[in-house]
Design a protein around this motif. Sequence first.
Motif, PDB file in Angstrom:
ATOM      1  N   GLU A  68      49.823  32.491   2.612  1.00 19.69           N
ATOM      2  CA  GLU A  68      48.925  32.791   3.719  1.00 19.69           C
ATOM      3  C   GLU A  68      47.993  31.624   4.005  1.00 19.69           C
ATOM      4  OE1 GLU A  68      46.945  36.346   2.656  1.00 19.69           O
ATOM      5  OE2 GLU A  68      48.700  37.648   2.918  1.00 19.69           O
ATOM      6  N   GLN A  69      47.514  30.967   2.923  1.00 23.48           N
ATOM      7  CA  GLN A  69      46.630  29.829   3.117  1.00 23.48           C
ATOM      8  C   GLN A  69      47.365  28.688   3.800  1.00 23.48           C
ATOM      9  OE1 GLN A  69      44.854  28.406  -0.465  1.00 23.48           O
ATOM     10  NE2 GLN A  69      43.538  26.937   0.565  1.00 23.48           N
ATOM     11  N   LEU A  70      48.629  28.459   3.396  1.00 27.57           N
ATOM     12  CA  LEU A  70      49.409  27.404   4.034  1.00 27.57           C
ATOM     13  C   LEU A  70      49.699  27.733   5.493  1.00 27.57           C
ATOM     14  CD1 LEU A  70      51.917  26.483   1.201  1.00 27.57           C
ATOM     15  CD2 LEU A  70      50.100  25.073   2.106  1.00 27.57           C
ATOM     16  N   ASP A 115      48.419  26.510  11.014  1.00 23.08           N
ATOM     17  CA  ASP A 115      47.977  27.038  12.310  1.00 23.08           C
ATOM     18  C   ASP A 115      46.624  26.495  12.722  1.00 23.08           C
ATOM     19  OD1 ASP A 115      50.235  28.505  12.582  1.00 23.08           O
ATOM     20  OD2 ASP A 115      49.405  30.323  11.694  1.00 23.08           O
ATOM     21  N   ALA A 116      46.091  25.517  11.957  1.00 19.34           N
ATOM     22  CA  ALA A 116      44.792  24.945  12.300  1.00 19.34           C
ATOM     23  C   ALA A 116      44.884  24.252  13.658  1.00 19.34           C
ATOM     24  CB  ALA A 116      44.355  23.942  11.232  1.00 19.34           C
ATOM     25  N   PRO A 117      43.747  24.099  14.336  1.00 20.65           N
ATOM     26  CA  PRO A 117      43.769  23.504  15.671  1.00 20.65           C
ATOM     27  C   PRO A 117      44.022  22.008  15.615  1.00 20.65           C
ATOM     28  CG  PRO A 117      41.517  23.896  14.989  1.00 20.65           C
ATOM     29  CD  PRO A 117      42.385  24.507  13.941  1.00 20.65           C
ATOM     30  N   ILE A 118      45.233  21.612  15.335  1.00 22.23           N
ATOM     31  CA  ILE A 118      45.577  20.205  15.201  1.00 22.23           C
ATOM     32  C   ILE A 118      46.403  19.772  16.394  1.00 22.23           C
ATOM     33  CG2 ILE A 118      45.516  20.257  12.692  1.00 22.23           C
ATOM     34  CD1 ILE A 118      48.473  20.633  12.669  1.00 22.23           C
ATOM     35  N   ASP A 131      41.146  21.052   6.158  1.00 21.64           N
ATOM     36  CA  ASP A 131      41.748  22.251   5.590  1.00 21.64           C
ATOM     37  C   ASP A 131      41.946  23.249   6.720  1.00 21.64           C
ATOM     38  OD1 ASP A 131      39.263  23.281   6.115  1.00 21.64           O
ATOM     39  OD2 ASP A 131      38.859  23.969   4.082  1.00 21.64           O
ATOM     40  N   ASP A 132      42.145  24.517   6.389  1.00 23.27           N
ATOM     41  CA  ASP A 132      42.437  25.496   7.433  1.00 23.27           C
ATOM     42  C   ASP A 132      41.200  25.915   8.211  1.00 23.27           C
ATOM     43  OD1 ASP A 132      41.656  26.653   4.951  1.00 23.27           O
ATOM     44  OD2 ASP A 132      42.096  28.618   5.776  1.00 23.27           O
ATOM     45  N   GLN A 133      40.010  25.404   7.826  1.00 19.24           N
ATOM     46  CA  GLN A 133      38.787  25.773   8.515  1.00 19.24           C
ATOM     47  C   GLN A 133      38.167  24.617   9.294  1.00 19.24           C
ATOM     48  OE1 GLN A 133      37.605  28.942   8.604  1.00 19.24           O
ATOM     49  NE2 GLN A 133      39.398  29.556   7.417  1.00 19.24           N
ATOM     50  N   GLY A 134      38.287  23.413   8.784  1.00 22.55           N
ATOM     51  CA  GLY A 134      37.661  22.294   9.464  1.00 22.55           C
ATOM     52  C   GLY A 134      37.877  20.994   8.729  1.00 22.55           C
ATOM     53  N   VAL A 135      37.112  19.973   9.117  1.00 23.29           N
ATOM     54  CA  VAL A 135      37.251  18.628   8.564  1.00 23.29           C
ATOM     55  C   VAL A 135      36.700  18.602   7.141  1.00 23.29           C
ATOM     56  CG1 VAL A 135      36.538  16.227   8.807  1.00 23.29           C
ATOM     57  CG2 VAL A 135      37.164  17.550  10.830  1.00 23.29           C
ATOM     58  N   VAL A 136      37.472  18.014   6.230  1.00 18.25           N
ATOM     59  CA  VAL A 136      37.079  17.885   4.831  1.00 18.25           C
ATOM     60  C   VAL A 136      36.486  16.508   4.559  1.00 18.25           C
ATOM     61  CG1 VAL A 136      37.942  17.829   2.460  1.00 18.25           C
ATOM     62  CG2 VAL A 136      38.740  19.597   4.032  1.00 18.25           C
TER      63      VAL A 136
END
Length: 293
Positions: free
Chosen positions: A102-104, A109-112, A153-158
């Motif tokens: 699910e994390q992958l 599905d991140a806004p890339i 990551d799946d939330q934002g810039v690291v």
Amino acid sequence: MKPIFNRGPTLESRLLIVVVLSLGLLISDGLYGVFKPLRSLLTTLVSPVQYIASLPAVFLDASTDRIISQEQLITENEALIQQLVILQADNQRYQSLQAENEQLRKLLDAPIQTNLPKKVAELMAVDNNPYSLQVLINKGSINGVFNTQPVIDDQGVVGQIVDVAQTTSRVLLVSDLSHAIPVRILRNNLRLIANGSGELNLLNIKHVPHSADVAEGDILITSGLGNVFPEGYPVAVISQIKRDEGRPFAMVKATPLARLDRLRYLLLLGQQEMPLAPLSATENRVIKGDLNE
């Protein structure tokens, strides 16, 4: 002189008499069943003794069967317990794999931007230097990783890659004191600079005028300036604003959207291949003039 003891039949005579009697008894019992009632009576009399004599063997056989059955039950029970433990461990692993899947999926599905190469990496270690916020990932130069490569990551810039080895790389987190990233407010496109504070979940937005249209809850995204982070990736949310007229700028703080304290899988963004812009008519004339000379 007469002998003291009278001598009886010889040994051979006795043996012959016994053999003849035995044969007679066998023949008479075989043909006429002379001793059948006696044999039945003797069997009846002896049967309790035989039963009592057989009891130890019966008890021994029953005890052996019970011991074998108990050992089999214990062995089967131990095997079932081991299988249960293995199945429980597998179930935990399946739950972990499901969570990782699910994390992958969220990560992919991140806004890339779809035209950017992407590479998934996994966190290996966290730098224990208290003055630097860095993490180690399991991808290196042999995987195409390069310095200043953006990491999300799946939330934002690291953060971005700052050191590349053959099989590993170091990521400088956005909250590191030496890190800065150009951002803009999603609501009104106001351009700002998000600086690391040295604290894991805190960014400082410096040089914000008191009159700037900034509000708590505003989402900060990458502006694309600096040619390091592509435009449009979420970075942080403004969490605190202090406007002190005695200071030249407002004090603005933001919280990174990336889960910097719970990183596991990261996404490395490749460089976008920019198409060459067509030359203008003036540039064509200049180039042609240079060639003619």
